[in-house]
Scaffold this active site. Structure first.
Site, PDB file in Angstrom:
ATOM      1  CG  HIS A  60       0.190 -44.291   5.662  1.00  0.00           C
ATOM      2  ND1 HIS A  60       0.877 -45.114   4.801  1.00  0.00           N
ATOM      3  CD2 HIS A  60      -0.943 -43.947   5.009  1.00  0.00           C
ATOM      4  CE1 HIS A  60       0.185 -45.243   3.677  1.00  0.00           C
ATOM      5  NE2 HIS A  60      -0.928 -44.546   3.785  1.00  0.00           N
ATOM      6  CE1 TYR A 328      -2.770 -37.797   2.068  1.00  0.00           C
ATOM      7  CE2 TYR A 328      -0.414 -37.512   2.409  1.00  0.00           C
ATOM      8  CZ  TYR A 328      -1.475 -38.212   1.866  1.00  0.00           C
ATOM      9  OH  TYR A 328      -1.236 -39.345   1.122  1.00  0.00           O
TER      10      TYR A 328
HETATM   11  C1  HEM Z   1      -7.964 -39.656  -1.643  1.00  0.00           C
HETATM   12  C2  HEM Z   1      -6.908 -40.430  -1.409  1.00  0.00           C
HETATM   13  C3  HEM Z   1      -6.106 -40.373  -0.135  1.00  0.00           C
HETATM   14  C4  HEM Z   1      -6.442 -39.907   1.110  1.00  0.00           C
HETATM   15  C5  HEM Z   1      -7.758 -39.299   1.550  1.00  0.00           C
HETATM   16  C6  HEM Z   1      -5.284 -40.084   1.961  1.00  0.00           C
HETATM   17  C7  HEM Z   1      -5.230 -39.717   3.295  1.00  0.00           C
HETATM   18  C8  HEM Z   1      -4.098 -39.729   4.078  1.00  0.00           C
HETATM   19  C9  HEM Z   1      -4.002 -39.170   5.400  1.00  0.00           C
HETATM   20  C10 HEM Z   1      -5.134 -38.491   6.162  1.00  0.00           C
HETATM   21  C11 HEM Z   1      -2.728 -39.348   5.848  1.00  0.00           C
HETATM   22  C12 HEM Z   1      -2.112 -38.895   7.175  1.00  0.00           C
HETATM   23  C13 HEM Z   1      -1.424 -37.555   6.952  1.00  0.00           C
HETATM   24  C14 HEM Z   1      -0.747 -36.972   8.189  1.00  0.00           C
HETATM   25  O1  HEM Z   1      -1.336 -36.909   9.274  1.00  0.00           O
HETATM   26  O2  HEM Z   1       0.425 -36.527   8.044  1.00  0.00           O
HETATM   27  C15 HEM Z   1      -2.036 -40.054   4.806  1.00  0.00           C
HETATM   28  C16 HEM Z   1      -0.736 -40.446   4.883  1.00  0.00           C
HETATM   29  C17 HEM Z   1      -0.078 -41.048   3.857  1.00  0.00           C
HETATM   30  N1  HEM Z   1      -0.569 -41.333   2.603  1.00  0.00           N
HETATM   31 FE1  HEM Z   1      -2.411 -40.994   1.904  1.00  0.00          FE
HETATM   32  N2  HEM Z   1      -4.277 -40.649   1.242  1.00  0.00           N
HETATM   33  C18 HEM Z   1      -4.737 -40.839  -0.049  1.00  0.00           C
HETATM   34  C19 HEM Z   1      -4.063 -41.371  -1.097  1.00  0.00           C
HETATM   35  C20 HEM Z   1      -2.763 -41.767  -1.042  1.00  0.00           C
HETATM   36  C21 HEM Z   1      -1.998 -42.270  -2.151  1.00  0.00           C
HETATM   37  C22 HEM Z   1      -2.501 -42.412  -3.594  1.00  0.00           C
HETATM   38  C23 HEM Z   1      -0.754 -42.553  -1.674  1.00  0.00           C
HETATM   39  C24 HEM Z   1       0.461 -43.110  -2.387  1.00  0.00           C
HETATM   40  C25 HEM Z   1       0.893 -42.659  -3.504  1.00  0.00           C
HETATM   41  C26 HEM Z   1      -0.735 -42.214  -0.267  1.00  0.00           C
HETATM   42  C27 HEM Z   1       0.367 -42.345   0.566  1.00  0.00           C
HETATM   43  C28 HEM Z   1       0.424 -41.928   1.876  1.00  0.00           C
HETATM   44  C29 HEM Z   1       1.604 -42.061   2.705  1.00  0.00           C
HETATM   45  C30 HEM Z   1       2.934 -42.677   2.302  1.00  0.00           C
HETATM   46  C31 HEM Z   1       1.285 -41.501   3.943  1.00  0.00           C
HETATM   47  C32 HEM Z   1       2.181 -41.420   5.161  1.00  0.00           C
HETATM   48  C33 HEM Z   1       3.085 -40.229   5.038  1.00  0.00           C
HETATM   49  C34 HEM Z   1       3.894 -40.097   6.295  1.00  0.00           C
HETATM   50  O3  HEM Z   1       4.854 -40.867   6.485  1.00  0.00           O
HETATM   51  O4  HEM Z   1       3.539 -39.236   7.099  1.00  0.00           O
HETATM   52  N3  HEM Z   1      -1.960 -41.737   0.085  1.00  0.00           N
HETATM   53  N4  HEM Z   1      -2.895 -40.280   3.746  1.00  0.00           N
END
Ligand code: HEM
Length: 355
Positions: A60, A328
């Site tokens: 993202h 994250y």
């Molecule tokens: C094992 C499952 C998942 C992994 C490994 C994962 C991994 C990540 C990572 C590494 C980031 C970047 C975080 C940062 O640098 O701040 C991220 C951002 C994000 N993830 Fe996931 N994610 C997973 C599941 C999900 C799910 C289920 C959702 C939705 C319900 C989701 C929604 C988001 C959103 C909206 C962001 C962006 C947040 C922002 O605006 O900074 N993710 N995710």
């Protein structure tokens, strides 16, 4: 003499057994015997891909900061002791984003759009939320999710995802049916302001007497597509530009609607939608009032880790939810270090800075 030799042999044997047990314990604790050991580092390596964008989120990566408040109507207060669900207004810092690791990706090509916020920032009662447009996951656990990302990643030679690999992955995962049905029928809307954003994972609301209720929630837009400025479909930043235009004169509103699980619903399985007839409670309205470009913006150094919860909301045992915090944090660690060292990529602000 024989007795002496026997006791020496016994000691050597005992020592060998002790050494073997110690080595096995060390290997076990290091996860060497677990075929499904997966680290946050491996996850983030896969998500960032070969072309790392220093200083940006590894997933993202492209987004825009937003600011506003959550106006709670008090309807959820009997289910959760979280003070933010009392009838009150709590400020938030948030972010609209698109999925993917490229901070300059074209807005309208992304398969998933997202809304994240941190409510009661800088208090010990923060609620961090990160929501996506699909209502369910395709798989039930992080190992399968890892393989899903691998299957969807571009082939190193053709630089394009391999349709055969994708087909084979989903064939092996019949639990992805609800996700694929949603995908087949999903038509992206004309704005960040008109999408529905889902918690996907379930959480528990804990009331004042400690009773827990499993819930999922969705941010439901109040805006309709007719009411919005036209999208510049040729611009890579179409959604961000339009958002900045809307916020010049208007507030963008979403109702936060909670679905309460029944005993038949499995709160630890994010692939299964809960039946429509489940009781729903609208907890209040998210009011988005202003925006800021993400580079050097106030949302840049936020980590919207969904495991950071106030009293009155608790994580379920859903293995996908539980895996998110570490990933994250690893992404945050990498980008924060790059910013600190001054090695971050400079990306032209997607939209002008005028409000
Ligand atoms: C094992 C499952 C998942 C992994 C490994 C994962 C991994 C990540 C990572 C590494 C980031 C970047 C975080 C940062 O640098 O701040 C991220 C951002 C994000 N993830 Fe996931 N994610 C997973 C599941 C999900 C799910 C289920 C959702 C939705 C319900 C989701 C929604 C988001 C959103 C909206 C962001 C962006 C947040 C922002 O605006 O900074 N993710 N995710």
């Amino acid at each position: 003499m024989k007795k002496f030799q026997n006791s020496k042999l016994a000691r050597i044997l005992l020592l060998t057994i002790i050494m073997t047990v110690v080595v096995i314990t060390i290997l076990f604790l290091a996860g060497k015997f677990s075929p499904q050991k997966l680290t946050a580092q491996q996850f983030v390596n896969l998500q960032q891909g070969d072309n790392t964008h220093a200083g940006f989120r590894r997933a993202h990566a492209k987004g825009i900061c937003i600011f506003g408040d959550f106006e709670s109507n008090g309807n959820l207060a009997s289910y959760s002791s979280a003070t933010l669900f009392e009838k009150r207004i709590s400020p938030f810092i948030g972010r609209f984003s698109i999925a993917g690791s490229n901070p300059t990706a074209p807005d309208l090509k992304a398969p998933v759009r997202s809304l994240a916020f941190v409510l009661n920032n800088d208090t010990n009662q923060e609620w961090r939320v990160a929501m996506n447009t699909p209502p369910v996951m395709a798989v039930t656990n992080p190992y399968d999710f890892f393989e899903q990302i691998q299957a969807l990643s571009p082939d190193p030679i053709t630089k394009k995802p391999d349709p055969e690999k994708i087909k084979a992955f989903f064939k092996e995962h019949p639990e992805s049916k609800a996700f694929n049905d949603w995908k087949a029928n999903y038509v992206p809307t004309n704005s960040f302001a008109t999408e529905q954003y889902h918690s996907i994972n379930a959480f528990y609301l804990i009331d004042k007497s400690g009773h827990k209720q499993a819930v999922r929630w969705v941010a439901v837009p109040q805006a309709t597509k007719e009411s919005l400025p036209k999208l510049d479909v040729d611009s890579a930043d179409a959604l961000q530009i339009q958002l900045s235009k809307i916020l010049k004169n208007n507030t963008i509103k979403f109702d936060l609607v909670f679905t309460l699980a029944n005993a038949q619903d499995d709160e630890n399985n994010p692939t299964i939608p809960w039946p429509d007839e489940r009781e729903k409670v609208t907890a209040g309205t998210l009011n988005i009032i202003s925006w800021e470009a993400q580079q050097n913006g106030k949302c840049a150094d936020k980590n919207f880790d969904p495991l950071v919860l106030p009293d009155g909301i608790r994580a379920t045992a859903d293995p996908i939810l539980r895996a998110r915090g570490a990933a994250y944090a690893e992404s945050f660690r990498r980008r924060a270090k790059e910013v600190l060292l001054g090695t971050q990529e400079i990306v032209r602000s997607q939209v002008g800075n005028e409000q």
